[in-house]
Scaffold this motif. Structure first.
Motif, PDB file in Angstrom:
ATOM      1  N   ALA A   1       0.834  -1.204   0.000  1.00  0.00           N
ATOM      2  CA  ALA A   1       0.000   0.000   0.000  1.00  0.00           C
ATOM      3  C   ALA A   1       0.867   1.252   0.000  1.00  0.00           C
ATOM      4  O   ALA A   1       0.581   2.210  -0.734  1.00  0.00           O
ATOM      5  N   ARG A   2       1.912   1.270   0.809  1.00  0.00           N
ATOM      6  CA  ARG A   2       2.769   2.462   0.860  1.00  0.00           C
ATOM      7  C   ARG A   2       3.442   2.705  -0.487  1.00  0.00           C
ATOM      8  O   ARG A   2       3.588   3.857  -0.918  1.00  0.00           O
ATOM      9  N   ASN A   3       3.834   1.650  -1.163  1.00  0.00           N
ATOM     10  CA  ASN A   3       4.414   1.810  -2.498  1.00  0.00           C
ATOM     11  C   ASN A   3       3.388   2.395  -3.461  1.00  0.00           C
ATOM     12  O   ASN A   3       3.689   3.299  -4.251  1.00  0.00           O
ATOM     13  N   SER A   4       2.134   1.906  -3.387  1.00  0.00           N
ATOM     14  CA  SER A   4       1.088   2.424  -4.249  1.00  0.00           C
ATOM     15  C   SER A   4       0.824   3.901  -3.977  1.00  0.00           C
ATOM     16  O   SER A   4       0.660   4.697  -4.910  1.00  0.00           O
ATOM     17  N   ILE A   5       0.793   4.273  -2.704  1.00  0.00           N
ATOM     18  CA  ILE A   5       0.581   5.675  -2.339  1.00  0.00           C
ATOM     19  C   ILE A   5       1.664   6.556  -2.964  1.00  0.00           C
ATOM     20  O   ILE A   5       1.383   7.617  -3.536  1.00  0.00           O
ATOM     21  N   ALA A   6       2.917   6.104  -2.858  1.00  0.00           N
ATOM     22  CA  ALA A   6       4.034   6.883  -3.403  1.00  0.00           C
ATOM     23  C   ALA A   6       3.928   7.012  -4.916  1.00  0.00           C
ATOM     24  O   ALA A   6       4.191   8.085  -5.479  1.00  0.00           O
ATOM     25  N   VAL A   7       3.521   5.934  -5.589  1.00  0.00           N
ATOM     26  CA  VAL A   7       3.390   5.967  -7.049  1.00  0.00           C
ATOM     27  C   VAL A   7       2.285   6.923  -7.474  1.00  0.00           C
ATOM     28  O   VAL A   7       2.481   7.768  -8.356  1.00  0.00           O
ATOM     29  N   TRP A   8       1.101   6.811  -6.840  1.00  0.00           N
ATOM     30  CA  TRP A   8       0.007   7.711  -7.188  1.00  0.00           C
ATOM     31  C   TRP A   8       0.390   9.169  -6.916  1.00  0.00           C
ATOM     32  O   TRP A   8       0.072  10.067  -7.700  1.00  0.00           O
ATOM     33  N   GLY A   9       1.084   9.405  -5.805  1.00  0.00           N
ATOM     34  CA  GLY A   9       1.501  10.764  -5.493  1.00  0.00           C
ATOM     35  C   GLY A   9       2.449  11.326  -6.531  1.00  0.00           C
ATOM     36  O   GLY A   9       2.338  12.487  -6.937  1.00  0.00           O
ATOM     37  N   ALA A  10       3.395  10.491  -6.993  1.00  0.00           N
ATOM     38  CA  ALA A  10       4.354  10.937  -8.004  1.00  0.00           C
ATOM     39  C   ALA A  10       3.652  11.199  -9.334  1.00  0.00           C
ATOM     40  O   ALA A  10       3.935  12.195 -10.015  1.00  0.00           O
ATOM     41  N   LEU A  11       2.720  10.324  -9.710  1.00  0.00           N
ATOM     42  CA  LEU A  11       1.997  10.503 -10.971  1.00  0.00           C
ATOM     43  C   LEU A  11       1.177  11.791 -10.963  1.00  0.00           C
ATOM     44  O   LEU A  11       1.044  12.459 -11.984  1.00  0.00           O
ATOM     45  N   ALA A  12       0.619  12.117  -9.800  1.00  0.00           N
ATOM     46  CA  ALA A  12      -0.217  13.315  -9.687  1.00  0.00           C
ATOM     47  C   ALA A  12       0.595  14.581  -9.449  1.00  0.00           C
ATOM     48  O   ALA A  12       0.050  15.687  -9.522  1.00  0.00           O
ATOM     49  N   GLY A  13       1.875  14.430  -9.141  1.00  0.00           N
ATOM     50  CA  GLY A  13       2.675  15.602  -8.808  1.00  0.00           C
ATOM     51  C   GLY A  13       2.162  16.314  -7.580  1.00  0.00           C
ATOM     52  O   GLY A  13       2.164  17.546  -7.510  1.00  0.00           O
ATOM     53  N   ALA A  14       1.722  15.518  -6.596  1.00  0.00           N
ATOM     54  CA  ALA A  14       1.085  16.073  -5.401  1.00  0.00           C
ATOM     55  C   ALA A  14       2.149  16.537  -4.410  1.00  0.00           C
ATOM     56  O   ALA A  14       2.613  15.770  -3.562  1.00  0.00           O
ATOM     57  N   SER A  15       2.515  17.800  -4.483  1.00  0.00           N
ATOM     58  CA  SER A  15       3.614  18.311  -3.656  1.00  0.00           C
ATOM     59  C   SER A  15       3.261  18.377  -2.179  1.00  0.00           C
ATOM     60  O   SER A  15       4.145  18.371  -1.328  1.00  0.00           O
ATOM     61  N   CYS A  16       1.966  18.468  -1.856  1.00  0.00           N
ATOM     62  CA  CYS A  16       1.556  18.549  -0.455  1.00  0.00           C
ATOM     63  C   CYS A  16       1.290  17.170   0.152  1.00  0.00           C
ATOM     64  O   CYS A  16       0.840  17.088   1.305  1.00  0.00           O
ATOM     65  N   LEU A  17       1.555  16.108  -0.606  1.00  0.00           N
ATOM     66  CA  LEU A  17       1.377  14.755  -0.094  1.00  0.00           C
ATOM     67  C   LEU A  17       2.701  14.280   0.485  1.00  0.00           C
ATOM     68  O   LEU A  17       3.698  14.137  -0.228  1.00  0.00           O
ATOM     69  N   GLU A  18       2.722  14.069   1.803  1.00  0.00           N
ATOM     70  CA  GLU A  18       3.937  13.629   2.468  1.00  0.00           C
ATOM     71  C   GLU A  18       4.225  12.151   2.148  1.00  0.00           C
ATOM     72  O   GLU A  18       3.358  11.424   1.669  1.00  0.00           O
ATOM     73  N   ALA A  19       5.441  11.708   2.421  1.00  0.00           N
ATOM     74  CA  ALA A  19       5.787  10.302   2.237  1.00  0.00           C
ATOM     75  C   ALA A  19       4.936   9.445   3.169  1.00  0.00           C
ATOM     76  O   ALA A  19       4.710   9.822   4.329  1.00  0.00           O
ATOM     77  N   PRO A  20       4.436   8.303   2.695  1.00  0.00           N
ATOM     78  CA  PRO A  20       3.552   7.478   3.537  1.00  0.00           C
ATOM     79  C   PRO A  20       4.289   6.878   4.730  1.00  0.00           C
ATOM     80  O   PRO A  20       5.438   6.435   4.617  1.00  0.00           O
ATOM     81  N   LEU A  21       3.624   6.858   5.874  1.00  0.00           N
ATOM     82  CA  LEU A  21       4.190   6.309   7.097  1.00  0.00           C
ATOM     83  C   LEU A  21       3.791   4.838   7.252  1.00  0.00           C
ATOM     84  O   LEU A  21       2.691   4.447   6.889  1.00  0.00           O
TER      85      LEU A  21
END
Length: 211
Positions: free
Chosen positions: A73-93
């Motif tokens: 799940a954390r890997n998926s969160i990071a991938v979706w965040g990178a694809l969206a260019g979501a600068s306000c999305l912190e690294a998943p804990l």
């Protein structure tokens, strides 16, 4: 965010969840109405990360910290965040609500959790309330819970009863929680139930404020 819906893994390592796509807009409406325009949010059990990307994109004044005990799940969160260019999305804990050793040390303006309380042992909900009581800023820090619940004064929808039966067959420690029990647990950790919002598909959003 876990609903036991079928999920699919994409070639880049992201996970996609039909449930997250279905309910994101309805949840966003409640978040937009009640979260501060600026501040920090900790999301518990973020699952695929699709919710987090939608919410942080629509609420750019918020620093959004997703979390999940699952490495996939954390890997998926990071991938979706990178694809969206979501600068306000912190690294998943790597946060497990029931394990205080995994909690972040900082405080937050809000904590959000979707579809966890019924697909986990009661100890996870107990941990979630302890975390919110300890990590929400006072006064007025906001806890938002989304999902299906049992309510003493309302009949349980047939679809929710079938879902509850399925959950308990999979794991006897799972199942829809009594809203009144959740409210009572919240009070023991300095959280007052302030609002109940009916959501599509017989779900609720429960709001609690830190006293």
């Amino acid at each position: 965010m876990n609903t036991l819906d079928a999920i699919a893994a994409l070639p880049d390592g992201a996970i996609t969840s039909p449930a997250a796509r279905r309910n994101a807009d309805a949840i966003l409406g409640v978040l937009r109405a009640h979260l501060p325009a600026k501040g920090s949010v900790l999301e518990i059990a973020s699952g695929s990360g699709e919710h987090a990307v939608v919410f942080v994109g629509a609420l750019p004044g918020l620093d959004w910290t997703p979390s999940d005990p699952s490495a996939d799940a954390r890997n998926s969160i990071a991938v979706w965040g990178a694809l969206a260019g979501a600068s306000c999305l912190e690294a998943p804990l790597a946060l497990d609500a029931a394990d205080e050793a995994t909690w972040p040390s900082r405080t937050y303006d809000a904590v959000f959790c979707a579809n966890m309380t019924h697909i986990s042992p009661w100890s996870a909900t107990e941990g979630l309330m302890r975390l919110a009581g300890a990590r929400l800023r006072r006064p007025g820090g906001l806890l938002l819970l989304y999902g299906p619940y049992r309510e003493a004064d309302r009949p349980l929808a047939q679809s929710n009863q079938a879902f509850d039966d399925s959950l308990r067959t999979r794991n006897p420690a799972w199942g829809l929680r009594e809203r009144e029990a959740v409210d009572a647990l919240a009070r023991t950790h300095g959280l007052a139930a302030t609002r109940r919002v009916e959501m599509p598909a017989n779900n609720l959003m429960l709001l609690f404020r830190r006293l």
